[in-house]
Scaffold this active site. Structure first.
Site, short mmCIF file in Angstrom:
data_model
loop_
_atom_site.label_atom_id
_atom_site.label_comp_id
_atom_site.label_asym_id
_atom_site.label_seq_id
_atom_site.Cartn_x
_atom_site.Cartn_y
_atom_site.Cartn_z
N ASN A 8 -73.78 45.37 5.99
CA ASN A 8 -73.15 44.29 5.21
C ASN A 8 -72.92 44.85 3.81
OD1 ASN A 8 -72.45 41.99 3.78
ND2 ASN A 8 -73.96 40.68 4.79
N ARG A 97 -69.90 43.64 8.66
CA ARG A 97 -69.28 42.44 8.09
C ARG A 97 -68.00 42.88 7.38
NH1 ARG A 97 -70.29 39.99 2.38
NH2 ARG A 97 -69.06 38.09 2.46
N HIS A 185 -66.77 33.22 4.13
CA HIS A 185 -68.19 32.96 4.40
C HIS A 185 -68.41 32.49 5.84
CE1 HIS A 185 -68.60 32.24 -0.19
NE2 HIS A 185 -69.03 33.46 0.10
N ARG A 246 -65.91 34.24 -10.60
CA ARG A 246 -64.58 33.83 -10.16
C ARG A 246 -64.30 32.39 -10.58
NH1 ARG A 246 -65.23 35.46 -3.97
NH2 ARG A 246 -67.27 36.28 -4.58
N GLU A 384 -76.48 36.40 7.96
CA GLU A 384 -75.21 36.94 8.46
C GLU A 384 -75.44 38.14 9.38
OE1 GLU A 384 -72.47 35.84 4.55
OE2 GLU A 384 -73.66 37.68 4.59
#
Length: 396
Positions: A8, A97, A185, A246, A384
């Protein structure tokens, strides 16, 4: 039994985890017999703050320091550490990922030269993520050319949203060219959706659930019947909630104004919106919610207030998209650990009949809703890497 290595990769970090998996379909389960053996993280890649941590699954061993100029060096160091310890002996695949799959990839996909080239073409849609997802893939193609590599996509979970949720009000031909809302996500949301029946007593699989993935990147997703109904992120991972650095959603006309009236270039605007905005821009202090919660500066408090306001406002939007909500789930770094953020968000959702158990919230318990709350409120840690490993086994 066999092993799967999961990578990841972020802009300055590379997480890894090794899983012991059962590939016998007779014993298939929700998690495909996936058990985590060990894992860790390279952090500060490309900086002088380079560090490596390995969890207890590796008996506290640490990876020797290596050239940390880039992700390629991290992969080389990782393989050099894993091989003599026997961790590669039963390795059957490496799962990655990958943030953006575009319109090409809507499920776990084996990687070859063609698929990597298609993923490279999507870099402009996720400039902070896609290059770093691809770097370890390319490194492993060189170091272990015969190893199966499989990409799992953050966009895939949202691929079945209704068209009206995915469209922009642009000329229709642009939708067919890929100008649409993708959502992100997805691996995190997939994990949470798989966990809900195990975590929530008497869970109705058709229940309407909103999941708040709140970390350095942040988004919300409306989920029903384990399907994404709507999400706050869109064409890129810039839209929606304000994040660490962001901006989240802003008026497109403001971007045009910055270019035509303020003389900013496209690169200037990109830097502004991706790296200088969000919690960092609002507070002028930090992008880290922990730092802001400790601060008594007015701008830190206002940044938190705006962040929570936007989350509560988007919860209302997703309620409208789904026709209600029965459960709200917090996950990821801020969602799992920032009790004051959860408290403010739930308070602003009082109109839904949402109530918080203050002591459970402070203790970061799994169920944090009060007994008289009409909406279940939960804290569920995401994983994840485990979703990636399970999807790799299912594909193999």
């Amino acid at each position: 039994m066999a092993n799967i290595l999961v990578i990841n990769s972020g802009s300055s970090s590379l997480k890894f985890a090794l899983f012991d998996v059962n590939t016998d379909p007779v014993e298939e389960t929700r998690w495909q017999g996936v058990n985590r053996l060990m894992g860790g993280q390279f952090s500060g890649l490309g900086t002088q703050g380079y560090a490596v941590s390995v969890d207890s699954g590796a008996d506290g061993l640490s990876i020797p320091p290596a050239n940390a100029a880039d992700h390629h060096a991290a992969i080389v160091s990782l393989l050099a550490w894993l091989e003599p310890r026997g961790f590669l002996d039963n390795l059957i695949a490496v799962g990655h990922r990958v943030v953006h799959g575009g319109t090409y990839f809507q499920q776990a996909t084996p990687l070859d030269a063609r698929s990597v080239k298609l993923l490279e073409a999507l870099t402009s849609l996720a400039p902070l993520h896609q290059p770093y997802s691809l770097a370890p893939i390319k490194a492993l193609q060189t170091r272990l050319p015969n190893m199966r590599q499989i990409a799992c996509f953050d966009t895939a979970f949202h691929a079945q949203q209704p068209k009206e949720a995915r469209q922009f009000a642009l000329p229709y031909a642009m939708y067919d060219r890929g100008f649409q809302r993708y959502g992100f996500h997805g691996l995190s949301y997939d994990f949470i959706s798989r966990c809900l029946p195990e975590v929530i007593p008497d869970f109705d699989c058709d229940a309407k659930v909103i999941v708040a993935h709140l970390g350095n990147g942040a988004s919300l997703c409306a989920i029903q019947s384990r399907q994404s109904v709507a999400s706050t992120m869109g064409f890129t991972a810039l839209e929606g909630l304000p994040m660490g650095t962001r901006s989240g959603a802003i008026d497109a006309g403001l971007v045009l104004h910055l270019i035509t009236e303020e003389g900013m270039t496209a690169d200037d605007v990109s830097t502004l919106l991706y790296k200088e905005s969000g919690l960092l821009g609002l507070s002028g202090i930090s992008s880290d919610m922990r730092t802001l919660l400790r601060s008594d500066k007015p701008r830190a408090k206002q940044a938190i207030a705006h962040y929570c306001y936007r989350i509560a406002r988007e919860i209302g939007s997703l309620c409208a998209a789904m026709g209600g909500v029965e459960h709200l789930v917090f996950t990821a770094g801020i969602g799992e650990h920032a009790a004051p953020v959860r408290e403010r968000v739930v308070a602003q959702c009082d109109w839904l009949g949402m109530r918080l158990d203050a002591s459970a919230n402070q203790a970061n318990q799994t169920c944090i809703s009060a007994s008289d709350s009409k909406i279940g409120v939960w804290v569920i840690p995401t994983d994840e890497e485990r979703v990636i490993a399970a999807d790799c086994v299912a594909m193999l």
